[in-house]
Design an enzyme around this catalytic site. Structure first.
Site, PDB file in Angstrom:
ATOM      1  N   CYS A 194      12.779  11.066   8.185  1.00 25.01           N
ATOM      2  CA  CYS A 194      12.834  10.598   9.576  1.00 25.01           C
ATOM      3  C   CYS A 194      14.242  10.804  10.122  1.00 25.01           C
ATOM      4  O   CYS A 194      14.448  10.865  11.329  1.00 25.01           O
ATOM      5  CB  CYS A 194      12.357   9.164   9.717  1.00 25.01           C
ATOM      6  SG  CYS A 194      12.978   8.043   8.501  1.00 25.01           S
ATOM      7  N   GLU A 211       8.803  15.071  17.179  1.00 25.60           N
ATOM      8  CA  GLU A 211       9.107  15.171  15.752  1.00 25.60           C
ATOM      9  C   GLU A 211       8.168  16.154  15.063  1.00 25.60           C
ATOM     10  O   GLU A 211       6.961  16.118  15.278  1.00 25.60           O
ATOM     11  CB  GLU A 211       8.959  13.784  15.109  1.00 25.60           C
ATOM     12  CG  GLU A 211       9.345  13.771  13.650  1.00 25.60           C
ATOM     13  CD  GLU A 211       9.368  12.358  13.070  1.00 25.60           C
ATOM     14  OE1 GLU A 211       8.387  11.635  13.240  1.00 25.60           O
ATOM     15  OE2 GLU A 211      10.389  12.001  12.445  1.00 25.60           O
ATOM     16  N   GLU A 263       9.562   1.122  11.180  1.00 25.85           N
ATOM     17  CA  GLU A 263      10.588   2.146  10.957  1.00 25.85           C
ATOM     18  C   GLU A 263       9.901   3.488  11.156  1.00 25.85           C
ATOM     19  O   GLU A 263       9.066   3.869  10.352  1.00 25.85           O
ATOM     20  CB  GLU A 263      11.103   1.990   9.516  1.00 25.85           C
ATOM     21  CG  GLU A 263      12.364   2.691   9.267  1.00 25.85           C
ATOM     22  CD  GLU A 263      13.391   2.239  10.252  1.00 25.85           C
ATOM     23  OE1 GLU A 263      13.823   3.099  11.019  1.00 25.85           O
ATOM     24  OE2 GLU A 263      13.714   1.032  10.290  1.00 25.85           O
ATOM     25  N   LYS A 297       0.865  -1.191   0.000  1.00 32.24           N
ATOM     26  CA  LYS A 297       0.000   0.000   0.000  1.00 32.24           C
ATOM     27  C   LYS A 297       0.896   1.233   0.000  1.00 32.24           C
ATOM     28  O   LYS A 297       1.536   1.533   1.001  1.00 32.24           O
ATOM     29  CB  LYS A 297      -0.911   0.043   1.218  1.00 32.24           C
ATOM     30  CG  LYS A 297      -1.934   1.186   1.103  1.00 32.24           C
ATOM     31  CD  LYS A 297      -2.619   1.546   2.389  1.00 32.24           C
ATOM     32  CE  LYS A 297      -1.936   2.627   3.173  1.00 32.24           C
ATOM     33  NZ  LYS A 297      -1.799   3.939   2.491  1.00 32.24           N
ATOM     34  N   GLY A 316       2.603   3.411  13.848  1.00 28.88           N
ATOM     35  CA  GLY A 316       3.363   2.166  14.020  1.00 28.88           C
ATOM     36  C   GLY A 316       2.879   1.380  15.225  1.00 28.88           C
ATOM     37  O   GLY A 316       2.791   0.146  15.188  1.00 28.88           O
ATOM     38  N   GLY A 374       6.587   4.845   8.892  1.00 28.94           N
ATOM     39  CA  GLY A 374       5.689   5.974   9.104  1.00 28.94           C
ATOM     40  C   GLY A 374       5.855   6.503  10.514  1.00 28.94           C
ATOM     41  O   GLY A 374       6.913   6.332  11.125  1.00 28.94           O
ATOM     42  N   SER A 375       4.795   7.106  11.037  1.00 31.77           N
ATOM     43  CA  SER A 375       4.911   7.739  12.357  1.00 31.77           C
ATOM     44  C   SER A 375       4.881   6.697  13.472  1.00 31.77           C
ATOM     45  O   SER A 375       4.359   5.587  13.310  1.00 31.77           O
ATOM     46  CB  SER A 375       3.759   8.718  12.563  1.00 31.77           C
ATOM     47  OG  SER A 375       2.555   8.005  12.733  1.00 31.77           O
TER      48      SER A 375
HETATM   49  C1  UN1 Z   1      14.224   8.875   5.793  1.00 31.82           C
HETATM   50  O1  UN1 Z   1      14.908   9.593   6.522  1.00 31.82           O
HETATM   51  O2  UN1 Z   1      12.986   8.945   5.846  1.00 31.82           O
HETATM   52  O3  UN1 Z   1      19.546   8.408   4.910  1.00 31.82           O
HETATM   53  C2  UN1 Z   1      14.880   7.952   4.839  1.00 31.82           C
HETATM   54  C3  UN1 Z   1      18.895   9.127   4.167  1.00 31.82           C
HETATM   55  C4  UN1 Z   1      18.179   8.498   2.992  1.00 31.82           C
HETATM   56  C5  UN1 Z   1      16.973   7.758   3.460  1.00 31.82           C
HETATM   57  C6  UN1 Z   1      16.189   8.536   4.457  1.00 31.82           C
HETATM   58  N1  UN1 Z   1      19.063   7.626   2.283  1.00 31.82           N
HETATM   59  O4  UN1 Z   1      18.812  10.318   4.365  1.00 31.82           O
END
Ligand code: UN1
Length: 496
Positions: A285, A386, A251, A176, A234, A229-230
């Site tokens: 993130c 965040e 993640e 999805k 999660g 996601g958040s």
């Molecule tokens: C993310 O931060 O949501 O390390 C992924 C990085 C990228 C992937 C980031 N290669 O900044």
């Protein structure tokens, strides 16, 4: 002009949602530009997709892994050919500047080559048996149907982190995509099909979390869920998946600190801070969202970053002069606005930015001014929660030990960074910073696909993407072959 209509991918066929409902994929830099209309799916669509994936698993799991790898090698080459087109389409649906969407497609290419190489590895283990004339080994088996829920900030890279290792291991998938950025998942999966992926091995069900994500998480035939996601979502995913004992890889969020020591190369740290904080409009993130400044350099650094942040050109990411694209949608603008207000109410000082941009070239999109907050203390909400937007907080410290303590004082643990020339401090920080990733003399962003990616505390639940992802997408089968032609009882016949 009518926008292009896309369908779900189920068992190799493009099908509208069972309900007929659709959602609009809108360009965040220009809301008059509709990128396409995608199915708004529900449990009925998910059921069809899971059934297709289950059927395909019966044959896909038996394809030799080196053959599966050949499809990924071909997909990598095709993605490289299509990189510019896919990057432009990604900028249109997600907003980040072209240099970054090219990087996003490149990350999928890198992942394809990396994982394809695993087709001739997928190592198991052999070990001596405790009994004579007995052979022992453990091999990696596919898990089955994997459900995947992807975010909008890396619309092709993150789906590739999930799909490719799952596929090389012999699993089949239902993905999805994020409702804001489905097109890049379609482009990725179309490339796999063009590279020879059989029908039903990857299925796409687009839609919103509660309607399309939740039934995927709950479906009894889905054996594992990979979610990015958040942390709030999660947690729901993990709780709902628990009812059917699914493995779940989560993640999630970050509140990533960059520490700048008094001996750092300040110009380098400044460039890193700008890139880490405002790259992808702060919507990573891994984004740098706290900059911890040694008191000896704090005033100079603050003045420089404020001037540079205020000068950043914000606009449509397709314009080569633009450095910072829009935020993904109005909800994210509201979050950034709200966090600036919370910070000011708690005593932080607004040094630049702080508001949505709504005039002239920004009138048709969701833009937010690159924002720097000063006088932030570690206990403020802006220092702990965040934002996922172009909002960075400056915090001053007086000793290295204090900086590490502040960096670790939050609930998240994804990425951290230290700027220093002192190798002793660098290695102490590598040991002591509580995060899944630590950079020395580089910002908190920039992970490469072949290292483990993930975090500790509220950022994750212990799994990793990149190196380590095969541990999630395979299950161990231990095998004992007794060639003694007698009954040998473990723990009994070998005991003296
Ligand atoms: C993310 O931060 O949501 O390390 C992924 C990085 C990228 C992937 C980031 N290669 O900044």
């Amino acid at each position: 002009m009518a926008s292009k209509l896309y369908h779900n991918l189920i068992g190799g066929q493009w099908l509208p949602s069972v309900s007929g409902q659709t959602l609009k994929n809108v360009n965040p830099a220009d809301h008059s530009d509709i990128v396409g209309e995608f199915p708004s799916s529900n449990a009925a669509d998910v059921a069809l997709a899971v059934a297709a994936a289950k059927k395909a698993f019966a044959t896909w799991r038996l394809v030799p892994a080196p053959k599966r790898a050949e499809i990924l090698f071909r997909a990598a080459a095709l993605l490289a050919e299509r990189k510019e087109q896919y990057a432009r389409e990604m900028t249109r649906e997600m907003g980040k500047v072209l240099a970054e969407t090219r990087g996003d497609v490149q990350e999928a290419i890198d992942e394809a080559y990396y994982v394809a190489g695993e087709g001739r590895r997928l190592f198991g283990v052999t070990t001596p048996s405790e009994l004579a004339n007995k052979f022992a080994m453990s091999v990696r088996m596919p898990v089955g149907v994997i459900g995947m829920i992807a975010p909008w900030n890396f619309p092709m890279a993150i789906p590739s982190w999930k799909l490719f290792p799952a596929l090389i291991a012999g699993n089949t998938c239902v993905i999805k995509p994020a409702e804001d950025t489905p097109l890049s998942t379609y482009n990725l999966v179309q490339t796999l099909i063009d590279a020879g992926l059989p029908a039903g091995v990857v299925n796409i069900v687009s839609g919103y979390g509660p309607q399309a994500g939740a039934p995927l998480v709950e479906h009894p035939d889905v054996r594992a869920i990979s979610f990015t996601g958040s942390s709030a979502t999660g947690s729901l995913v993990a709780q709902r998946a628990a009812a059917t004992f699914k493995a779940v890889s989560l993640e999630m969020g970050g509140k990533n600190a960059m520490i700048v020591m008094d001996d750092a190369n300040l110009e380098l740290a400044l460039e890193g801070a700008l890139w880490g904080s405002f790259g992808t409009t702060g919507q990573r993130c891994t984004a740098t969202s706290r900059i911890l400044l040694h008191e000896a350099i704090a005033a100079e650094f603050t003045q420089k970053i404020v001037a540079r942040a205020a000068a950043l050109k914000v606009g449509n990411g397709l314009d080569p002069a633009v450095e910072v694209g829009p935020q993904i949608n109005a909800q994210q603008i509201a979050t950034s606005t709200e966090y600036v207000a919370i910070a000011l109410a708690e005593g932080a000082k607004l040094l630049t930015g702080g508001t949505p941009l709504t005039d002239g070239p920004h009138a048709n999109g969701t833009f937010f001014a690159p924002t720097v907050l000063g006088s932030v203390t570690p206990d403020m909400r802006i220092a702990r929660e965040e934002v996922f937007g172009p909002v960075v907080s400056l915090i001053t410290f007086s000793s290295f030990e204090e900086a590490i303590e502040i960096a670790n004082s939050i609930d998240y643990g994804l990425s951290t960074s230290l700027y220093t020339k002192d190798i002793n401090r660098a290695f102490s920080a590598i040991r002591d910073l509580e995060s899944g990733i630590t950079y020395i003399n580089a910002p908190t962003i920039g992970a490469e696909v072949h290292l483990p990616f993930g975090g500790v505390k509220r950022t994750g639940n212990g799994h990793r993407e990149g190196l380590g992802s095969l541990d999630f997408y395979t299950t161990w089968k231990s095998v004992y072959v007794d060639h003694s032609d007698t009954l040998q009882r473990a723990q009994i016949d070998n005991a003296e």
